[in-house]
Every structure is written in structure tokens, then in C-alpha cells.
Design an enzyme around this catalytic site. Sequence first.
Site, PDB file in Angstrom:
ATOM      1  N   ASP A  83       0.775  -1.220   0.204  1.00 27.37           N
ATOM      2  CA  ASP A  83      -0.008   0.032  -0.129  1.00 27.37           C
ATOM      3  C   ASP A  83       1.033   1.245   0.012  1.00 27.37           C
ATOM      4  OD1 ASP A  83      -2.212   1.521   0.009  1.00 27.37           O
ATOM      5  OD2 ASP A  83      -2.451   1.464   2.038  1.00 27.37           O
TER       6      ASP A  83
ATOM      7  N   HIS B 220      -2.603   0.380  11.731  1.00 25.69           N
ATOM      8  CA  HIS B 220      -2.332  -1.141  11.337  1.00 25.69           C
ATOM      9  C   HIS B 220      -1.089  -1.326  11.210  1.00 25.69           C
ATOM     10  CE1 HIS B 220      -3.839   1.513   8.212  1.00 25.69           C
ATOM     11  NE2 HIS B 220      -2.663   1.083   7.579  1.00 25.69           N
TER      12      HIS B 220
ATOM     13  N   GLN C  79      -3.201  -5.539   5.805  1.00 28.90           N
ATOM     14  CA  GLN C  79      -2.843  -4.550   6.903  1.00 28.90           C
ATOM     15  C   GLN C  79      -3.833  -4.851   8.102  1.00 28.90           C
ATOM     16  OE1 GLN C  79      -3.809  -1.612   3.755  1.00 28.90           O
ATOM     17  NE2 GLN C  79      -2.135  -0.360   4.409  1.00 28.90           N
TER      18      GLN C  79
ATOM     19  N   ARG D 238       3.089  12.801  10.510  1.00 31.44           N
ATOM     20  CA  ARG D 238       1.560  12.574  10.122  1.00 31.44           C
ATOM     21  C   ARG D 238       1.114  11.179  10.557  1.00 31.44           C
ATOM     22  NH1 ARG D 238      -0.737   9.323   6.440  1.00 31.44           N
ATOM     23  NH2 ARG D 238      -2.028  10.095   4.686  1.00 31.44           N
TER      24      ARG D 238
ATOM     25  N   ASP E 119      -1.485   8.421  10.298  1.00 30.13           N
ATOM     26  CA  ASP E 119      -2.228   8.150   9.307  1.00 30.13           C
ATOM     27  C   ASP E 119      -3.704   7.499   9.951  1.00 30.13           C
ATOM     28  OD1 ASP E 119      -2.556   6.990   6.614  1.00 30.13           O
ATOM     29  OD2 ASP E 119      -2.488   5.082   7.363  1.00 30.13           O
TER      30      ASP E 119
ATOM     31  N   GLU F 116      -4.462  12.789   9.823  1.00 29.43           N
ATOM     32  CA  GLU F 116      -5.011  12.199   8.478  1.00 29.43           C
ATOM     33  C   GLU F 116      -6.483  11.772   8.783  1.00 29.43           C
ATOM     34  OE1 GLU F 116      -5.730   9.906   5.051  1.00 29.43           O
ATOM     35  OE2 GLU F 116      -5.219   8.938   6.773  1.00 29.43           O
TER      36      GLU F 116
ATOM     37  N   HIS G 261      -1.656  11.762  -2.509  1.00 25.83           N
ATOM     38  CA  HIS G 261      -1.580  10.471  -2.946  1.00 25.83           C
ATOM     39  C   HIS G 261      -2.745   9.542  -3.131  1.00 25.83           C
ATOM     40  CE1 HIS G 261      -1.417   9.867   1.038  1.00 25.83           C
ATOM     41  NE2 HIS G 261      -1.392   8.502   0.973  1.00 25.83           N
TER      42      HIS G 261
ATOM     43  N   ARG H 153      -5.369   4.455  -7.636  1.00 26.59           N
ATOM     44  CA  ARG H 153      -4.373   5.655  -7.125  1.00 26.59           C
ATOM     45  C   ARG H 153      -3.096   5.912  -7.698  1.00 26.59           C
ATOM     46  NH1 ARG H 153      -5.205   4.935  -0.797  1.00 26.59           N
ATOM     47  NH2 ARG H 153      -4.403   2.693  -1.504  1.00 26.59           N
TER      48      ARG H 153
HETATM   49  C1  OTU Z   1      -4.581   6.494   4.531  1.00 22.41           C
HETATM   50  O1  OTU Z   1      -5.613   6.805   3.849  1.00 22.41           O
HETATM   51  C2  OTU Z   1      -3.493   6.594   3.442  1.00 22.41           C
HETATM   52  O2  OTU Z   1      -3.348   7.812   2.990  1.00 22.41           O
HETATM   53  C3  OTU Z   1      -3.517   5.761   2.398  1.00 22.41           C
HETATM   54  O3  OTU Z   1      -2.665   5.764   1.280  1.00 22.41           O
HETATM   55  C4  OTU Z   1      -3.664   4.436   2.929  1.00 22.41           C
HETATM   56  O4  OTU Z   1      -3.854   3.451   2.024  1.00 22.41           O
HETATM   57  C5  OTU Z   1      -4.694   4.247   4.072  1.00 22.41           C
HETATM   58  O5  OTU Z   1      -4.646   5.342   4.938  1.00 22.41           O
HETATM   59  C6  OTU Z   1      -4.099   2.972   4.818  1.00 22.41           C
HETATM   60  O6  OTU Z   1      -3.000   3.091   5.535  1.00 22.41           O
HETATM   61  O7  OTU Z   1      -8.972   5.640   3.109  1.00 22.41           O
HETATM   62  O8  OTU Z   1      -8.559   6.311   0.783  1.00 22.41           O
HETATM   63  O9  OTU Z   1     -10.139   8.814   7.241  1.00 22.41           O
HETATM   64  O10 OTU Z   1      -9.571   8.031   4.691  1.00 22.41           O
HETATM   65  O11 OTU Z   1      -6.703   7.031   6.454  1.00 22.41           O
HETATM   66  C7  OTU Z   1      -7.694   6.511   1.744  1.00 22.41           C
HETATM   67  C8  OTU Z   1      -8.815   8.425   6.886  1.00 22.41           C
HETATM   68  C9  OTU Z   1      -7.835   6.240   2.891  1.00 22.41           C
HETATM   69  C10 OTU Z   1      -8.906   7.415   5.738  1.00 22.41           C
HETATM   70  C11 OTU Z   1      -7.370   7.527   5.234  1.00 22.41           C
HETATM   71  C12 OTU Z   1      -6.928   6.369   4.335  1.00 22.41           C
END
Ligand code: OTU
Length: 648
Positions: A140, A183, A251, A281, A283, A325, A394, A519
Site C-alpha cells: 500500500d 495497522h 494490513q 503525520r 495515518d 490524517e 496520493h 490511485r
Molecule cells: C490513508 O488513507 C493513506 O493515506 C492511504 O494511502 C492508505 O492506503 C490508508 O490510509 C491505509 O493506511 O482510506 O482512501 O479517514 O480515509 O486514512 C484513503 C482516513 C484512506 C482515511 C485514510 C485512508
Amino acid sequence: MDKRQSDCILSTVIEDLRSSDLELDERFYARLGAQFSSIVELLERLYGRSVEFESAVTQLLWRLAHSYEARPERMRLLDLERERRPAWLQDSRHAAYMAYLDRFAGDLSGLEERISYLRELGISIVHLMPLLKGPAGKSDGGYAVSNYREVEPRLGTTDDLRRVAERLHDEGMLLELDLVVNHTSNEHEWAQKARDGEQQYQDYYYMFGDRTIPDQFEQSMPEVFPETSPGNFTYVPELGKWVMTVFNDFQWDLNYTNCDVLVEMTEILFFLANCGSDIIRLDAVPFLWKRIGTSCQNQEESHLILRVFHACARIVAPGVAFVAEAIVAPKEIVRYFGEGEYAGRECDTAYHATMMVLLWDALATGNTRVFHQGLSSIPEIPAYTTWFTYIRCHDDIGLGYADEDLHAVGYDPSLHRAFMVAYYTGRFSGSVARGAPFMANPKTGDARISGSAASLVGLEYAIERGDDEELTKAINKIVLLYSICCSIGGIPIVYYGDELATLNDTSYLEDAVKHDDNRWMHRPLFDWAAAERRKLPDTVEYRVFSRLQRLLKLRASLPEFGGEFPAVMINLANDSVLAYERSGGESGLVVVLANVSNRSQAVRLDERYPHVKAWLDIVTCEAPQQFDDVLILPAHGFCWLRPSQAEV
Ligand code: OTU
């Protein structure tokens, strides 16, 4: 726990720490004393009072002491400086650049060679997306971590990381790193031990022998990746159990109802801080706590966990800022700054995901009604906190509006979302966008949007048709969106490649690891040959890079653009023009106008500013186009106006 009991824990720990070999100074003990009651209160709310509670608190304090001892002197000095100037992050000189390290610069040594490029653009914060060790195959994009204390060997070593941080600091820049808190990868040592049958580590995750509890969870849990990873649990044959996997099946969600997990993660947080990361950040924070019968997002306990991190950081690394995030509903995002007595004591910044989608909305509809409505329903954020403003990152663009805001301007929420997806995927008549739907979910009718900013605003379309006029329009739209991010308050983020108007990249389709996740169409290998063209006038790269650079550098010179002085939205009786004022401190007024439509627009400022006789656009250093009292903004044009002649 009453005060006497908690004081007793504290004094025992302090006594033991003082007689240990750890080198701790009085500052540590003073900070510990100041934060201790908050930490105990938060942990008690999370875990209740149990026999293990006392040992958990003790454990945590010892880990904080070790982390503090390991904190480099250099970072301790920064801590003190930032404690003295709590508004340090709100400074208008800040602008972030976010990039995958491997895609942008190859590895950590490569990055050192690219610092000058980032400086040239006007960047002060370098956000390197996950660079810790992850699985060789699907990871990922690094958001599945196998070892939080080791840099992915392809990218360098932890020593390289420390060196990069020092280099950035020497240049007056800041480093931002990700901590994937929700995770781990299924290859993490904890997951492996769990698979080997160790109960202690099985308890780090959510695992169930049959479907009874998973089925209960599923009733109210949405799916994050419904196309590629439906459901929220994965059956792991070696274990004979169902493991909670909200994101991808590799994950594994950490179980924060187990206090040991929180203690481990807190220590990891300071490992990253001590490597030299100024900003971390966090996540996917909305997902930290799960509760049957809920969406398992934005639970109160997720906030308590972040407050524990924040309180612990006041002891070990008070100069470190956290980014939430949290790509969730507008009202929920704001809560990650902390509320009530914890206002400003949770995360220091957050992605302004609401503004991001509002910007794309304004561009698609050519009017600002949803934008104004959406922004006006967001409460003010606490002192010293600030937003990260961005147009793209991203991830996909999720259409996370508040339904009430869409209703308020007369739209049907699901129809409007369907319009947005159709528009940006080029299926709406007249649309020049070249995005793709991400994770369309037939069960809910939801979809998000993938695609590079340049392709979403029509650059790909213009190039396909060899249409210079369309090309100019697309360039203007990219610059327009960034001009708003740079001026509306908060720290603008440049997503790597946007400064060169990078198009969609379809090569991921041939990559077995990436092909099912679109993505990757907006996560290209950075094109350094294209970057060279930024020096050649008339190229697309020059036209975008030089204008973003101008905006970033100008912004940095305007203290009134800092987070201390929020923008004041103004209504100019023209739905196509976004307008706001920036002013503050010693500095005068700047009025920002941005025309989101594809026609020229007229606005009058004389009624609101009768004392201003003439304006100067500080971006172009010219007077704006004007006929009598009417200002004319070209299609997708913008200006940052300062009164140039005013009656006193
Ligand atoms: C984040 O995004 C990251 O930015 C992603 O790149 C990861 O794939 C994901 O976590 C898992 O680690 O669902 O579509 O409310 O929306 O954490 C992106 C927050 C995601 C989620 C966000 C997530």
C-alpha cells in the site's frame, strides 16, 4: 483512581527513575509533573481501573524516560525554541511538499541532492511518505509497515534518515514523516508472533475464532476498499482465525483496547521524532478505536489516544507537531484539533479535506456557493493550530461534503456527488477532465476520484487535441487552485509533480502489485527531465513551476497570510468569484479574488472599501483590470490585491 493513588504511582516512578542509570534532567521531571494527571485521566478513561492499570502507567512513563534520554541535543534545542514560540507552525513561510521518497528521489541520499530543487520552489516542509520497512510485494505504498524502527533497505538506513533530517534543519527546513498508527503489515514481528500462536501478540490485533463477532462488526462498518478488499476481516489459515483488516488484507488493525499497543506505539512515535522528524503525520486516525454497532470511525476513544500522544509529546518532544490524517465528515475533522479543555491538545494540524473537495466542486460547477456554505459550517480551530491546505495528495479525492451543506444550496447530495464523479472522470458532457472512478461501491452508490491534478483540469485533453487555448486554460486552473491553497490560511501542500503539471501515469496497469489500485495513476515516477524544462520559458513546466514558485515565495513574505490571522470570507454578490480578506498584526489588508468560472467576471470592491482609490495586484505587481469601479477577472483568473492609494 483518586489523586492519592496516582501521586503514589508518580512518586514511585520518579524515585526509581532517579536511582536508575538513565540520564534525565530536571526539565524532564518538571514536564512529567505537569502532564501526569492528564495522562492518568486519559488512560483511565480508556482502560478503566484495573490491576494492570498501574503497571501500564509505569510502563509508559519508563518508555517516555528512555525516549527523552535518547532525544538528540539538537532536537531538544528546537523543542525549547518552539515551546517559547507556540505559533511556530503558523508562520506564512511554511509550505509543504509531499512525495514518495523512491518515486521522487530514489532514496535518502538521492533526496539530499534534491533539496535545492525544493528550496527553489519555495518549500519549507518536506513530507516523505512512509519509508519504513514494508513487505516486498504489496505494501500500500508503504502504509503497511513491517518494522517501525528500520528504514526500508531500498531507501537507506536510519542513519541516512538522521542525516537527511540534519541537512534539512541546516537549510531551515522541516522534515515530516508518517506514522501508520492504525495497522501493521501482516509481516510485522507482532503479526508473525501472533501467527506462531503467541497469545500476547494475538492480543495486539483483533482476531476471532469464528464469524460471530466479525458479523456483528460488519453490520455497521463501511468498507474502505470495497473493490479490492471487501469486508473488514480476513481469514488467516495459519491462525484459523478472522483478523480485522479494515484497509487491505495485509494490513492488520491494531487493537488499542489493549493498553500495551498504545504504550508500544507511543515509544515508536518518539523513535521517529528522535530521528529528526519535526512533524508526524498520523495515518488513518479516525479508525483507531472500534465499537460494535458503530461505523468504527471517530469514536471518542480515538481522540483520547491522540491526547495521550500529545501529552506524552509535551514531556519528550514538545517541538514535534502532529498532523491528523482524518478524511471524514467536515465536523468530525475539526474535532481532531481537540475540544473543550483539550482544545489544541490533540493534533496540531489536519488535512483540510473539506476545502480540498470544495475547491474541486467550485471548479466543476463554476460557482462558489457550495464552497462558501461548506466553509461557513466549519467551526474555528483552536489557537496555535493550523490546517494543511491541498488540492491533491496520493489518495483519491473523496466527496466528503456534509449533506446539509449541499441541501442548503439546493443540491440533492447523491445526485451532486454523481455529477462530480461523472465530471472528473470525463463522462459529463463538456468535461475536459481525465480522472477515473476509485472504489465505486454499487451497494452504496459511492465513488471517489483518482487522477493527477493536471489531468483533472484538462491538460491531458488539451495535449491530445493539440489545443493551445485549452492548454492555457488547464495551466490557469492548476495555478488558480494552488493560489487559493496559498492564500486562504493554513500550510499549502504541493503534491509532488503538480508543480510540473504531471499527467496521469498508466504504467501501474502493467505492474502486478499496483494494477488494481488506480490511485497509482497519480503516483508517478518523478520526471526529472520534465523538471529541467522548468527553466525553458514557454514550456508547460515553466509556466506552472514559475507561477507556483512566485505564489509560494510571495506568501512567505506576507506575515498576514500566517495561520494566526484567519481569512475572512466576503460576499461580493458574484457566485463565480471567491473572495476573502487577509489582514493581521502590523501588516495591512490583502483582498484575494479568485474566479472559479470559465468566463470573465466583474466585481465591485468600492462599496465594501470606499476609502480605497486604487488597488495593486501583488502577484503581478500591476493594477488589476478595471473599468471605472468594476474590476474584471479573466476566466480562472485571480488576484491578491493591496490598496495602493487610500484616503486616510
Ligand atoms: C490513508 O488513507 C493513506 O493515506 C492511504 O494511502 C492508505 O492506503 C490508508 O490510509 C491505509 O493506511 O482510506 O482512501 O479517514 O480515509 O486514512 C484513503 C482516513 C484512506 C482515511 C485514510 C485512508
